[in-house]
Design a protein around this motif. Structure first.
Motif, PDB file in Angstrom:
ATOM      1  N   ALA B 739       0.889  -1.172   0.143  1.00  0.00           N
ATOM      2  CA  ALA B 739       0.062  -0.016  -0.132  1.00  0.00           C
ATOM      3  C   ALA B 739       0.721   1.310  -0.071  1.00  0.00           C
ATOM      4  O   ALA B 739       0.561   2.296  -0.776  1.00  0.00           O
ATOM      5  CB  ALA B 739      -0.899   0.050   1.172  1.00  0.00           C
ATOM      6  N   LYS B 740       2.089   1.210   0.672  1.00  0.00           N
ATOM      7  CA  LYS B 740       3.045   2.298   0.435  1.00  0.00           C
ATOM      8  C   LYS B 740       3.487   2.613  -0.621  1.00  0.00           C
ATOM      9  O   LYS B 740       3.489   3.860  -1.179  1.00  0.00           O
ATOM     10  CB  LYS B 740       4.190   2.180   1.568  1.00  0.00           C
ATOM     11  CG  LYS B 740       3.755   2.361   2.987  1.00  0.00           C
ATOM     12  CD  LYS B 740       5.144   2.234   3.730  1.00  0.00           C
ATOM     13  CE  LYS B 740       4.800   2.154   5.523  1.00  0.00           C
ATOM     14  NZ  LYS B 740       5.857   1.735   5.862  1.00  0.00           N
ATOM     15  N   LEU B 741       3.914   1.454  -1.435  1.00  0.00           N
ATOM     16  CA  LEU B 741       4.319   1.918  -2.754  1.00  0.00           C
ATOM     17  C   LEU B 741       3.209   2.539  -3.630  1.00  0.00           C
ATOM     18  O   LEU B 741       3.295   3.225  -4.479  1.00  0.00           O
ATOM     19  CB  LEU B 741       4.541   0.442  -3.300  1.00  0.00           C
ATOM     20  CG  LEU B 741       5.897  -0.209  -2.813  1.00  0.00           C
ATOM     21  CD1 LEU B 741       6.048  -1.518  -3.194  1.00  0.00           C
ATOM     22  CD2 LEU B 741       7.180   0.772  -2.583  1.00  0.00           C
ATOM     23  N   THR B 742       1.956   1.869  -3.375  1.00  0.00           N
ATOM     24  CA  THR B 742       0.849   2.336  -4.152  1.00  0.00           C
ATOM     25  C   THR B 742       0.485   3.868  -3.963  1.00  0.00           C
ATOM     26  O   THR B 742       0.663   4.899  -4.853  1.00  0.00           O
ATOM     27  CB  THR B 742      -0.600   1.676  -3.933  1.00  0.00           C
ATOM     28  OG1 THR B 742      -0.235   0.261  -3.785  1.00  0.00           O
ATOM     29  CG2 THR B 742      -1.713   1.865  -4.789  1.00  0.00           C
ATOM     30  N   VAL B 743       0.468   4.205  -2.558  1.00  0.00           N
ATOM     31  CA  VAL B 743       0.288   5.562  -2.241  1.00  0.00           C
ATOM     32  C   VAL B 743       1.314   6.558  -2.637  1.00  0.00           C
ATOM     33  O   VAL B 743       1.337   7.736  -3.241  1.00  0.00           O
ATOM     34  CB  VAL B 743      -0.042   6.078  -0.872  1.00  0.00           C
ATOM     35  CG1 VAL B 743       0.314   7.132  -0.353  1.00  0.00           C
ATOM     36  CG2 VAL B 743      -0.857   5.071  -0.381  1.00  0.00           C
ATOM     37  N   ILE B 744       2.809   6.099  -2.696  1.00  0.00           N
ATOM     38  CA  ILE B 744       3.696   7.011  -3.371  1.00  0.00           C
ATOM     39  C   ILE B 744       3.509   7.224  -4.806  1.00  0.00           C
ATOM     40  O   ILE B 744       3.582   8.079  -5.362  1.00  0.00           O
ATOM     41  CB  ILE B 744       5.316   6.135  -3.159  1.00  0.00           C
ATOM     42  CG1 ILE B 744       5.521   6.074  -1.632  1.00  0.00           C
ATOM     43  CG2 ILE B 744       6.259   6.882  -3.840  1.00  0.00           C
ATOM     44  CD1 ILE B 744       6.715   5.276  -1.211  1.00  0.00           C
TER      45      ILE B 744
END
Lengths: 226, 809
Positions: B739-744
């Motif tokens: 999710a962190k990668l998606t948000v970035i």
């Protein structure tokens, strides 16, 4: 003299594996008691079931039959979540291959078990640093495992194993990947921990190290022979 | 050479060993390269390729303007065409063109034909060779020359069934027998989609003395070919000088107060029109798709490399040249991209017809869209480039040989080599996917708003029959009126026809009249004053009722509004507000001939989006059909049943009234509306398809990379479990990291949109290019779907037996 208190009690424990319709009896009808404060070594030839026994003791593996009591808990019927919680509370591990996480620093590796229990970040760091000092690795707290020698990595692994103050420290061939000097240093560390009251159960095929334990247990074809 | 063959053989073996991942890479390349090849086939053939005419880069169109009268590109008179032909030193050849609608007899039913009228040299200058017969020869455009016809390829195939013996066939048009002398090859329909071509001598208007010798009658377009070595700027200077001389020589024809200038535009620019932005937008989005595909494959390559790092380290330890290993990795990647490229071309080929239809809404050069050698070369270069690009990520990320060998010795958890790069590539994919998804959503919302736009009229159950009355048979207003009166009488007798009217145009039709200059009585403009302009529509009684255009003041037209009554107009609401204060328009008068005739405003009706659903109504007025008859007749019927059912009946009525009258087209107003929406709809569909493609590739990449990361982290997961991590903790850890990668990625995509939205804005209708709801919904969709994609491998990770995991290599 005080009556020894049993920490681990195995009664008729079995662990069988089935492959291609063939059943392998890794552990068969095994009875064993490990008392609190004891230093037990388990030895035997390759394939005798040493590592399987340690996995069962460490709740990494389940039993096929028999009873296993750990610090008053009958764990045979525990599900994966209960086993994880008990492991996190009662058991410390030291592996032959160190098994540090390469992406985490030394102190983060040691903190890891505490991160799965409700321990504040500050307390985690304090307890991890204390254990690193205990194994003389505090000066390397912010290094990554790949920056350490094998002996240093295993010291860190020991610190991680004792950071939760476990009821028992399970060591699987802890000197298997080390040279003789580092191996001796790790054995001394385990002696010291036992002297401080930590219960230790160590699997080794090296007779010299097995002899350092207060009790030697020998395994053959999944059964105790001594 | 031998070692390269060895590399290829090894690459093939390596690919077949891991069939699933190899197939995923090839399909990813195929989708990306296929999409780009398909769009490039449009962009190249429409925008980049030379025109399919002789010396196409030197062909130009001459435009004339009256800048002071705000009259641009007003056409040319026959005399000024002759002047440019004689006087231009920059143009080697000059030709004239205009298009008319005539009725052709002599081969089956009378058929209305769009007719290109040209000077004799038109086809020879363009270098067009007929597939049958010949083109016009010198002198065949002289007044009095024999009437000749050249058939377009499409007309020949459709109307004459490709008759090989057509040369010499006699066809009747404009009361004259015309002889067919040639059939054209399939060429881009330009300047218009003409059915047949005649020389200037065959056009009954062009040969009229009042046309030939009247410099104010600007009815032809002038084309030319620049002399070799002459630039467009030099050519423009030359024709503008000639315009200046003509203005001085003929001040009555070119009054100083209106100004008079001329310039040249390249024929390519003329033919491409304003389509370039649309095609380049699609190519940009297709480019993003191939970037996503490349990032995806680079990621998969990194994952493959991570699992092979020890193998490669051993090779190197045994003496392999690092360059040779790099070449091996590039060979593998390029092999995948080439196979993917071939598959992509096979996927792109069937889409060419659809793309050609799409492009035809913008330019006649759409007929050139195809899979030619340039497109194949582009696909090859793209395949090689993407193969090298995605392969090079693995090379630059190769680890130190010593580290790789040491890690093989189980000292720490499985290799984390390339983790950062893999995650960065995933972030790039998320960012690009967000851009495409958001663009697609913006265009779709815009299309929805266009689709639901109230156009000011009701298209339901309205049939429009287009009749271009034969000029030769309907020369007088009375003849036109007699025909339309009888037509209205007959169609009104049909039980299912509620209302019937005739008009000169109808909404959303491309050939609206105007804008024409007018003045109001109150303005009292002098002869030199610039007059305002309005669109004009000729309409009979009931026209507004047929289309349910609301009457706001006064009355609608009735049958008494004819040439014998007071001249009247109905104006639209915008014109009433702009010139009569909105509420006080009835009885006011306007003139379109500098005060010679005055029209009294008898009604005000609601605004109608006549020029397009995306264009707000400007000033517009309606004139009664019987006061200003036109041979361009549009019969409009409001029916109580499905109007499609009346088509044959109307056809029969028209042919009963005049067996020689062709029907140009019969459509429902819903069809007219749908046709208008076709281009924006196709743009939305194409961008939507690219969005879906980008989405699929990204999700496939997410699933692949997360699954691969999990497989590389089995031992780490085992360690975490051994120290007390529950399955939920492991699942949440993996999902949180994803999710962190998606948000970035979303954040970067959001930032990138600020650069892209100015371009997209011009394609949007009543849609804010920064619409926070659209951006929010797209973000949430991407986040949820990516988490769903990650859920499967994360769930798989929780099922690992910690004991087995700790033993994993």
């Amino acid at each position: 003299m005080d009556q020894p208190t049993p920490l681990i009690k195995l009664d008729g424990l079995c662990r069988y594996f089935k492959n291609d319709n063939m059943e392998t009896r890794a552990i068969h009808e095994l009875n064993l008691i490990i008392n609190k404060g004891e230093y037990v070594s388990i030895s035997g030839p390759s394939g005798c079931g040493k590592s399987t026994l340690l996995s069962v003791l460490g709740l990494l593996d389940t039993t096929t039959a028999g009873h296993y009591q750990l610090n008053g808990h009958q764990v045979a019927g525990f599900d994966v979540y209960q086993r994880a919680q008990l492991r996190n509370r009662e058991i410390g591990f030291v592996f032959q291959a160190f098994n540090l996480i390469g992406d985490l620093t030394v102190v983060e590796n040691v903190e890891l078990p505490l991160s799965y229990s409700r321990v504040s970040k500050k307390e985690r760091r304090e307890r991890a640093m204390a254990k690193l000092e205990r194994v003389n690795m505090a000066h390397r707290a912010n290094h990554f495992p790949s920056q350490l020698s094998g002996g240093q990595q295993q010291r860190v692994a020991v610190a991680r194993g004792i950071v939760i103050d476990p009821s028992i420290l399970l060591a699987d061939e802890p000197t298997g990947n080390l040279d003789s000097t580092n191996a001796a240093a790790i054995m001394e560390l385990l002696d010291e921990l036992n002297a401080d009251g930590t219960t230790i159960c160590m699997v080794t095929h090296d007779e010299r190290f097995a002899d350092r334990a207060s009790r030697k247990v020998e395994l053959m074809d999944g059964q105790l022979v001594r | 050479m031998n070692s390269l063959i060895e590399d290829i053989i090894f690459a093939w073996r390596s690919a077949t060993k891991k069939k699933a991942i190899s197939l995923l890479i090839i399909i990813t390349f195929a989708m990306g390269i296929g999409a780009n090849s398909a769009i490039f086939s449009v962009v190249y053939n429409v925008l980049l390729a030379p025109l399919p005419y002789a010396d196409g880069d030197r062909l130009v169109r001459l435009q004339q303007h009256q800048p002071k009268a705000e009259r641009e590109d007003m056409g040319s008179s026959v005399q000024s065409f002759f002047d440019y032909q004689e006087q231009s030193s920059a143009l080697s050849d000059v030709m004239e063109y205009h298009s008319m609608q005539f009725t052709l007899y002599g081969y089956g039913d009378p058929v209305r034909v769009q007719t290109g009228v040209v000077s004799w040299n038109y086809f020879s200058i363009l270098g067009i060779q007929p597939i049958l017969g010949r083109v016009f020869a010198e002198g065949e455009d002289d007044i009095g020359a024999e009437p000749l016809i050249i058939l377009s390829n499409g007309f020949w195939l459709e109307q004459l069934n490709g008759d090989q013996d057509v040369i010499g066939l006699s066809l009747e048009m404009n009361n004259k027998v015309h002889k067919v002398i040639g059939v054209l090859p399939p060429i881009p329909a330009f300047p218009d989609d003409n059915d047949i071509w005649v020389s200037a001598a065959s056009c009954p208007f062009r040969v009229m003395d009042t046309v030939v010798n009247n410099r104010s009658m600007a009815m032809v377009k002038v084309y030319g070919k620049l002399k070799e070595g002459v630039s467009l700027e030099e050519g423009t200077k030359d024709v503008n000088n000639i315009a200046g001389q003509l203005a001085a020589q003929y001040p009555d024809a070119y009054p100083e107060d209106k100004g008079y200038s001329a310039n040249l535009v390249s024929l390519k620019e003329e033919m491409v029109g304003d389509s370039a932005n649309t095609f380049y937008l699609l190519l940009s989005i297709a480019g993003m798709v191939i970037l996503i595909a490349s990032a995806n494959v680079a990621n998969l390559n990194l994952a493959r490399l991570a699992s092979r790092s020890q193998e490669l380290a051993i090779r190197e330890a045994l003496g392999a040249d690092p360059r040779r290993i790099a070449r091996q990795l590039l060979t593998e990647s390029t092999l995948f991209s080439l196979v993917g490229g071939v598959l992509g071309l096979l996927m792109a080929y069937p889409s060419l017809d659809l793309l050609s239809d799409f492009a035809s809404g913008y330019t006649s050069l759409s007929s050139e869209v195809g899979m030619d050698s340039s497109v194949l070369l582009f696909s090859l270069v793209l395949s090689l480039a993407t193969g090298l690009l995605s392969g090079s990520a693995a090379i630059f990320n190769r680890r130190n040989i010593n580290t790789s060998l040491k890690e093989g010795g189980d000292k720490v958890t499985a290799t984390t080599a390339g983790k950062r790069l893999r995650e960065s590539l995933l972030v790039v994919q998320f960012a690009l996917s967000f851009v495409i998804l958001t663009t697609s959503a913006l265009v779709t919302v815009s299309l929805y708003r266009l689709n639901t736009q109230d156009a000011g009229f009701d298209a339901d159950k309205v049939l429009v029959v287009a009749l271009d009355l034969n000029f030769s048979n309907y020369r007088t207003r009375q003849k036109v009126r007699t025909f339309t009166d009888r037509l209205l009488e007959d169609v009104s007798a049909i039980a299912s026809v509620d209302l019937a009217s005739v008009s000169g145009t109808f909404p959303l039709q491309s050939d609206l009249v105007g804008p024409v200059s007018f003045e109001t009585e109150a303005q009292a403009l002098g002869s030199d004053d610039v007059r305002p302009k309005a669109v004009v529509s000729v309409a009979s009684a009931d026209y507004h009722k047929v289309l349910n255009i609301a009457l706001q003041q006064g009355r609608l037209f009735n049958n008494r509004d004819d040439e014998n009554s007071v001249k009247v107009v109905i104006i639209n609401r915008t014109m009433a507000q702009n010139y009569f204060g909105g509420s006080n328009s009835i009885g006011k008068r306007i003139s379109i001939d500098s005060g010679e005739n005055w029209f009294t405003v008898v009604g005000v009706v609601a605004d109608v989006r006549a020029a397009g659903l995306d264009k707000t109504a400007g000033d517009m007025f309606y004139v009664p059909f019987n006061q200003r008859t036109t041979s361009q007749v549009r019969l409009m019927l409001k029916t109580s049943i499905d109007p499609q059912q009346l088509k044959q009946q109307i056809n029969d009525i028209v042919h009963k009234l005049d067996p020689q009258q062709a029907i140009a087209s019969t459509k429902t107003m819903q069809e007219v509306r749908e046709e208008w929406l076709e281009s924006p709809r196709l743009v939305a569909i194409l961008i939507g398809l690219f969005g879906a493609l980008a989405f699929i590739i990204t999700l496939a990449g997410v699933i692949g990379v997360v699954a691969y990361n999990v497989s590389l982290r089995v031992r780490e997961i085992g360690i975490r479990m051994s120290v007390g991590a529950t399955p939920d903790v492991i699942r949440n850890m993996l999902l949180t990291q994803g999710a962190k990668l998606t948000v970035i990625g979303l954040a970067i995509g959001l930032f990138s949109m600020t650069f892209i939205t100015p371009t997209i804005a011009e394609f949007l209708y009543q849609t804010d290019p920064y619409d926070p709801i659209i951006y929010g919904v797209c973000s949430v969709i991407l986040l949820i779907v990516s988490l769903m994609a990650m859920a499967a491998p994360a769930q798989q990770a929780t099922k690992l037996n910690p004991s087995d995991a700790l033993r994993s290599e």
